[in-house]
Design an enzyme around this catalytic site. Structure first.
Site, PDB file in Angstrom:
ATOM      1  N   ALA A  35      35.716  37.294  35.160  1.00 52.72           N
ATOM      2  CA  ALA A  35      35.154  36.559  36.538  1.00 52.72           C
ATOM      3  C   ALA A  35      36.232  36.840  37.588  1.00 52.72           C
ATOM      4  O   ALA A  35      37.345  37.191  37.151  1.00 52.72           O
ATOM      5  CB  ALA A  35      35.210  35.176  36.298  1.00 52.72           C
ATOM      6  N   ASP A  36      35.739  36.803  38.682  1.00 48.11           N
ATOM      7  CA  ASP A  36      36.719  36.902  39.810  1.00 48.11           C
ATOM      8  C   ASP A  36      36.785  35.569  40.414  1.00 48.11           C
ATOM      9  O   ASP A  36      35.966  34.591  40.225  1.00 48.11           O
ATOM     10  CB  ASP A  36      36.416  38.175  40.838  1.00 48.11           C
ATOM     11  CG  ASP A  36      35.188  37.951  41.474  1.00 48.11           C
ATOM     12  OD1 ASP A  36      34.441  36.905  41.504  1.00 48.11           O
ATOM     13  OD2 ASP A  36      34.569  38.799  41.914  1.00 48.11           O
ATOM     14  N   SER A  37      37.465  35.575  41.778  1.00 50.41           N
ATOM     15  CA  SER A  37      37.776  34.424  42.161  1.00 50.41           C
ATOM     16  C   SER A  37      36.466  33.527  42.698  1.00 50.41           C
ATOM     17  O   SER A  37      36.258  32.571  42.629  1.00 50.41           O
ATOM     18  CB  SER A  37      38.726  34.168  43.431  1.00 50.41           C
ATOM     19  OG  SER A  37      38.510  35.055  44.229  1.00 50.41           O
ATOM     20  N   LEU A  38      35.726  34.516  43.213  1.00 51.84           N
ATOM     21  CA  LEU A  38      34.267  34.031  43.799  1.00 51.84           C
ATOM     22  C   LEU A  38      33.167  33.743  42.655  1.00 51.84           C
ATOM     23  O   LEU A  38      32.727  32.481  42.845  1.00 51.84           O
ATOM     24  CB  LEU A  38      33.760  35.276  44.670  1.00 51.84           C
ATOM     25  CG  LEU A  38      34.280  35.559  45.880  1.00 51.84           C
ATOM     26  CD1 LEU A  38      33.431  36.640  46.523  1.00 51.84           C
ATOM     27  CD2 LEU A  38      34.465  34.374  46.933  1.00 51.84           C
ATOM     28  N   ASP A  39      33.490  34.090  41.532  1.00 54.02           N
ATOM     29  CA  ASP A  39      32.737  33.689  40.517  1.00 54.02           C
ATOM     30  C   ASP A  39      32.947  32.115  39.747  1.00 54.02           C
ATOM     31  O   ASP A  39      32.248  31.385  39.796  1.00 54.02           O
ATOM     32  CB  ASP A  39      32.961  34.656  39.080  1.00 54.02           C
ATOM     33  CG  ASP A  39      32.187  36.015  39.274  1.00 54.02           C
ATOM     34  OD1 ASP A  39      31.195  36.083  39.944  1.00 54.02           O
ATOM     35  OD2 ASP A  39      33.076  36.968  39.011  1.00 54.02           O
TER      36      ASP A  39
END
Lengths: 78, 420
Positions: A35-39
């Protein structure tokens, strides 16, 4: 495994597009599940939606693993 | 300045997913139009569109899962998925997959869209109204922004050169390819992945264009007849969707790596009408000046043009473009073939100029002008061959592609058969 834990894992697998068996309680959204921070922002929204609760931003920042999410929701879900 | 060529093509159109299948079907006179079935059109005046045929990817169907992971598709509007499909096709066709840091930095992206993510904007506005701001996804903004088509393409393929996007309504695709060619000619990049993409077939866009009185509304029961540029019974354009992307490359770079060359980009002209927000100036002055500028840049006379891929949307504006072309060509009007491929694929708005640039390059490659289907009774007499119904085999050394957009924005690109 609690009902909440099962539902959390299902949501995580669906949103991050990962194999369900990778979604263990120790798994970190960013380090282990891609995941990234937006996920992670979207995941928190999905938990709020599914469990009909509000997760404040300061609490959301402490939810880094699948287990963190399960613990929070077991304590706070309606 | 450096010479610039096209070395790769990719497209997703209402005739098929892929360049070859689209081109075959275009030459055989097929129409991509049909009744809109995936959302309610009962209260819309236009109930037809040229939509992608979705499926498992066989027989030219579009299978989004082949081009973007399902979890990523969820975050973006369709125009980004279409661009991903066309861009990968084009890069595979060009066999350009830069891996060294140097090659990556010399490879850029310039993909535009006329409107961008209208579908997601409409859905999210409703969500905001009904559920409040906490329900708005973090992917709402990055999944709708027009330059995110290019952003996603650059990330997927490691393209670290110029990353730019054009937004000029229906001239977007032509401007993107023309601007990309200039970036390569000036040396800002050796390779540019350039084109346009659009996904406007939704209730909000259909209602908006219908309100502009731009769409065909008389052929809801015979959709394949609706897009009929230059025909006396035309009554508006048919909305299309899809993407076209080309690999634009410095000639020296293409030769050094032995790339195949579809054609050379030799001319690019731009102009503004400064007249009306949706209608072209009635004397065709803007179209005339942008074609003239493109020919001047190409260093050729109007008589040298063999094929024109017209903007020809199947609206009243068709005759204005035709008048401008006649004025440009003068006595040589009878020697040119000019067709509107929108007759078959509809109007792809921001993708139109890119898809039509590809058709122009294929016309040069195969020495054949694709047809204007449905042209039963031209509304005006002209010495120009409008290529009705069936394609025309002929010599094509130079092809000119026109695109004109709302706001009075015009672009013409000239392609030349490649010769050393």
């Amino acid at each position: 495994m609690s009902d909440i834990a099962e539902r959390v894992k299902k949501i995580v697998a669906e949103h991050l597009g990962v194999e369900p068996e990778k979604v263990t309680e120790n798994a970190s959204f960013i380090d282990d599940l891609g995941a990234d921070s937006l996920d992670t922002v979207e995941l928190v929204m999905a938990f709020e939606e599914a469990f009909n609760c509000e997760i404040p931003d300061d609490a959301a920042e402490t939810i880094l693993t699948v287990g963190d999410a399960i613990n929070f929701l077991e304590k706070n879900a309606a | 300045m450096r010479r610039v060529v096209v070395t790769g093509l990719g497209m997703v159109t209402p005739l098929g997913c892929g360049v070859d299948i689209t081109w075959q079907r275009l030459l055989s006179g097929k129409s991509g139009a049909g009744r809109v079935e995936n959302f309610d059109v009962s209260d819309l005046p236009a109930k037809i569109a040229c939509q992608l045929k979705r499926g498992d990817g066989t027989d030219g169907t579009f299978n989004p899962d082949q081009w973007m992971e399902p979890k990523e598709q969820r975050k973006v509007d369709d125009f980004i998925i279409y661009a991903m499909a066309a861009a990968r096709q084009a890069l595979d066709d060009a066999d350009w997959h830069p891996t060294s840091y140097e090659d990556q930095c010399a490879s850029g992206v310039l993909i535009g869209s006329g409107i961008g993510g209208l579908q997601g904007i409409a859905e999210t506005a409703l969500l905001l109204q009904e559920r409040g701001p906490r329900r708005v996804s973090p992917f709402f903004i990055p999944g709708r922004l027009i330059n995110l088509a290019g952003g996603y393409v650059s990330i997927e393929h490691g393209l670290k050169g110029p990353n730019h996007a054009v937004v000029t309504a229906c001239s977007t695709g032509a401007h993107a390819i023309g601007d990309a060619a200039r970036l390569v000619a000036f040396g800002d990049a050796d390779v540019m992945v350039a084109g346009g993409t659009e996904s406007p077939i939704n209730r909000l866009a259909m209602a908006g264009f219908a309100a502009c009185r731009a769409l065909s509304t008389s052929y809801n029961d015979t959709p394949e007849k609706a897009s009929r540029p230059y025909d006396r019974d035309r009554d508006g354009f048919v909305m299309g969707e899809g993407a076209g992307v080309v690999v634009v490359e410095a000639l020296e770079h293409a030769l050094a790596r032995g790339a195949k060359i579809y054609g050379e980009i030799v001319g690019y002209g731009l102009s503004g009408d400064a007249y009306h927000i949706t209608a072209p100036s009635e004397d065709g002055d803007g179209a005339f000046r942008c074609m003239t500028a493109a020919l001047k840049r190409a260093g050729i006379t109007p008589a040298e043009i063999d094929y024109i891929n017209a903007h020809g949307t199947s609206t009243m504006a068709d005759e204005i473009e035709l008048g401008a072309v006649q004025r440009l060509l003068g006595n040589s009007a009878a020697t040119v073939s000019m067709s509107s491929t929108k007759s078959a694929i509809g109007h792809l708005l921001g993708a139109a100029g890119a898809v039509e640039a590809i058709f122009s390059l294929l016309a040069i490659r195969d020495q054949i002008a694709p047809p204007t289907i449905n042209l039963d009774n031209p509304s005006i007499e002209t010495p120009i061959d409008l290529v009705p119904h069936t394609p025309r085999e002929r010599r094509i050394d130079y092809a000119l592609s026109n695109s004109f957009g709302f706001g009075g924005t015009n672009a013409s690109v000239v392609f030349k058969r490649y010769a050393h």
